[in-house]
Scaffold this motif. Structure first.
Motif, mmCIF file in Angstrom:
data_model
loop_
_atom_site.group_PDB
_atom_site.id
_atom_site.type_symbol
_atom_site.label_atom_id
_atom_site.label_comp_id
_atom_site.label_asym_id
_atom_site.label_seq_id
_atom_site.Cartn_x
_atom_site.Cartn_y
_atom_site.Cartn_z
ATOM 1 N N GLN A 1 0.840 -1.207 0.000
ATOM 2 C CA GLN A 1 0.000 0.000 0.000
ATOM 3 C C GLN A 1 0.877 1.260 0.000
ATOM 4 O OE1 GLN A 1 -3.479 0.065 -0.265
ATOM 5 N NE2 GLN A 1 -2.940 2.203 -0.711
ATOM 6 N N ASP A 2 1.971 1.224 0.765
ATOM 7 C CA ASP A 2 2.891 2.393 0.809
ATOM 8 C C ASP A 2 3.451 2.694 -0.580
ATOM 9 O OD1 ASP A 2 2.556 2.566 3.563
ATOM 10 O OD2 ASP A 2 4.382 1.400 4.016
ATOM 11 N N VAL A 3 3.803 1.638 -1.315
ATOM 12 C CA VAL A 3 4.348 1.821 -2.667
ATOM 13 C C VAL A 3 3.303 2.531 -3.548
ATOM 14 C CG1 VAL A 3 5.088 0.606 -4.769
ATOM 15 C CG2 VAL A 3 6.005 -0.075 -2.538
ATOM 16 N N ASP B 1 0.769 4.393 -2.559
ATOM 17 C CA ASP B 1 0.551 5.754 -2.058
ATOM 18 C C ASP B 1 1.694 6.685 -2.478
ATOM 19 O OD1 ASP B 1 -1.753 4.834 -0.901
ATOM 20 O OD2 ASP B 1 -0.932 4.709 1.140
ATOM 21 N N ALA B 2 2.919 6.166 -2.441
ATOM 22 C CA ALA B 2 4.072 6.984 -2.833
ATOM 23 C C ALA B 2 4.017 7.313 -4.328
ATOM 24 C CB ALA B 2 5.380 6.263 -2.497
ATOM 25 N N LYS B 3 3.668 6.329 -5.128
ATOM 26 C CA LYS B 3 3.561 6.557 -6.588
ATOM 27 C C LYS B 3 2.516 7.630 -6.876
ATOM 28 C CE LYS B 3 5.382 2.187 -8.322
ATOM 29 N NZ LYS B 3 5.110 0.867 -8.917
ATOM 30 N N ALA B 4 1.404 7.578 -6.149
ATOM 31 C CA ALA B 4 0.344 8.567 -6.345
ATOM 32 C C ALA B 4 0.830 9.961 -5.924
ATOM 33 C CB ALA B 4 -0.900 8.179 -5.554
ATOM 34 N N ALA B 5 1.547 10.027 -4.799
ATOM 35 C CA ALA B 5 2.040 11.321 -4.305
ATOM 36 C C ALA B 5 3.086 11.930 -5.230
ATOM 37 C CB ALA B 5 2.630 11.138 -2.901
ATOM 38 N N LEU B 6 3.838 11.067 -5.917
ATOM 39 C CA LEU B 6 4.919 11.553 -6.789
ATOM 40 C C LEU B 6 4.471 11.750 -8.239
ATOM 41 C CD1 LEU B 6 7.704 9.212 -5.383
ATOM 42 C CD2 LEU B 6 7.614 11.689 -5.069
ATOM 43 N N ALA B 7 3.248 11.327 -8.543
ATOM 44 C CA ALA B 7 2.772 11.374 -9.924
ATOM 45 C C ALA B 7 2.688 12.825 -10.413
ATOM 46 C CB ALA B 7 1.418 10.711 -10.032
#
Length: 305
Positions: A295-297, A299-305
């Motif tokens: 889930q963290d992966v 969430d991080a991808k979404a935050a960095l998109a």
């Protein structure tokens, strides 16, 4: 060019216009002092004068680590902000005991041959911080050195300071710290061997100790990573002591870099905190931990998109 001995300054480094201060973090306020030093004497080389270790580390060695930038990263940031020369003067007992007037005469005037100085309005120096900007102005004028006193740089109604940036990072607001730094906050260090558990779980991580860096809020972050070849990658990182695995005595930074298969052991990388995703947590077992990392992966991808 980094110079650490004010008694042996090469001729080509003398006669600069010099920005003064601890400059931990090299934030937008420090950049303003550098700009003022250059604007006053654009005909001269621009230098920054700072202290190593940070005086607080010298006087209070048992304090928790608090540094935003260690010397190599600080020097690189000062150079990126325009400084051709970085004077990183060793701060020891003898230096701490030097009277304020002695600092101006021995270090600034005779030692480095400064032609012009710039500092923040609250710059204090010399034995027991006995020198302030009024004393500096008086002593500099006697020796033919100019002085620019730079007011605080304000943002959102508050003065930008290293103390404020530390607090924002400890409270889990790396994006607000980045606004005051002018760039994301970065932990730079050497990748060390871990227990390879991340590899077993399917998310191999690059492990670093925080060392003398400030410990930001413990938890999971969306990050970007400065790789040894100069490129930047995206990833997810955890700052913590791994409570699910029994706990570590020291805080570590573990970073899973997306779409990366290179060997980083023994190499230096920079991990830049972009967004705080969640606090450190203790999970019931490895399967629960594995699901949380997945889930963290995302969430991080979404935050960095």
């Amino acid at each position: 060019m980094i110079i650490t001995d004010w008694r042996r300054v090469p001729p080509q480094a003398r006669g600069a216009t010099v920005a003064l201060g601890n400059m931990d973090g090299v934030h937008l306020g420090h950049a303003a002092v550098l700009r003022a030093a250059h604007a006053a004497r654009p005909d001269l080389k621009l230098a920054a004068l700072t202290f190593e270790p940070h005086p607080r580390e010298h006087f209070r060695p048992d304090d928790p680590p608090f540094r935003l930038t260690l010397l190599p990263a600080k020097a690189a940031a000062l150079e990126a902000a325009g400084a051709a020369i970085v004077f990183a003067l060793p701060f020891d007992d003898a230096f701490a005991a030097m009277p304020a007037e002695g600092f101006v005469e021995e270090v600034l005037h005779r030692g480095i041959g400064a032609k012009h100085l710039a500092c923040g309005a609250d710059f204090a120096f010399g034995h027991r911080r006995g020198g302030d900007v009024e004393l500096l102005a008086r002593e500099a004028e006697k020796r033919g050195m100019g002085l620019s006193i730079v007011p605080h740089v304000m943002q959102d109604g508050e003065a930008i300071s290293s103390t404020l940036i530390r607090r924002l990072l400890q409270d889990g607001y790396p994006e607000r710290a980045a606004e005051k730094l002018g760039r994301p906050w970065e932990v730079r260090g050497t990748v060390v061997h871990g227990d390879k558990l991340g590899r077993v779980l399917g998310w191999p991580t690059a492990n670093m100790w925080l060392g003398r860096h400030l410990e930001p809020a413990r938890g999971v972050y969306a990050v970007t990573v400065a790789l040894p070849d100069g490129s930047e990658a995206k990833g997810v990182a955890n700052v913590g002591r791994r409570p699910t695995l029994g706990g570590d005595p020291e805080t570590r930074l573990e970073t899973f870099i997306f779409d990366y298969g290179g060997d980083l052991y023994g190499k230096e990388i920079g991990v830049r905190l972009v967004r705080f995703l969640r606090p450190d947590a203790k999970f019931a077992g490895l399967e629960e931990l594995k699901a949380a990392i997945a889930q963290d992966v995302e969430d991080a991808k979404a935050a960095l998109a």
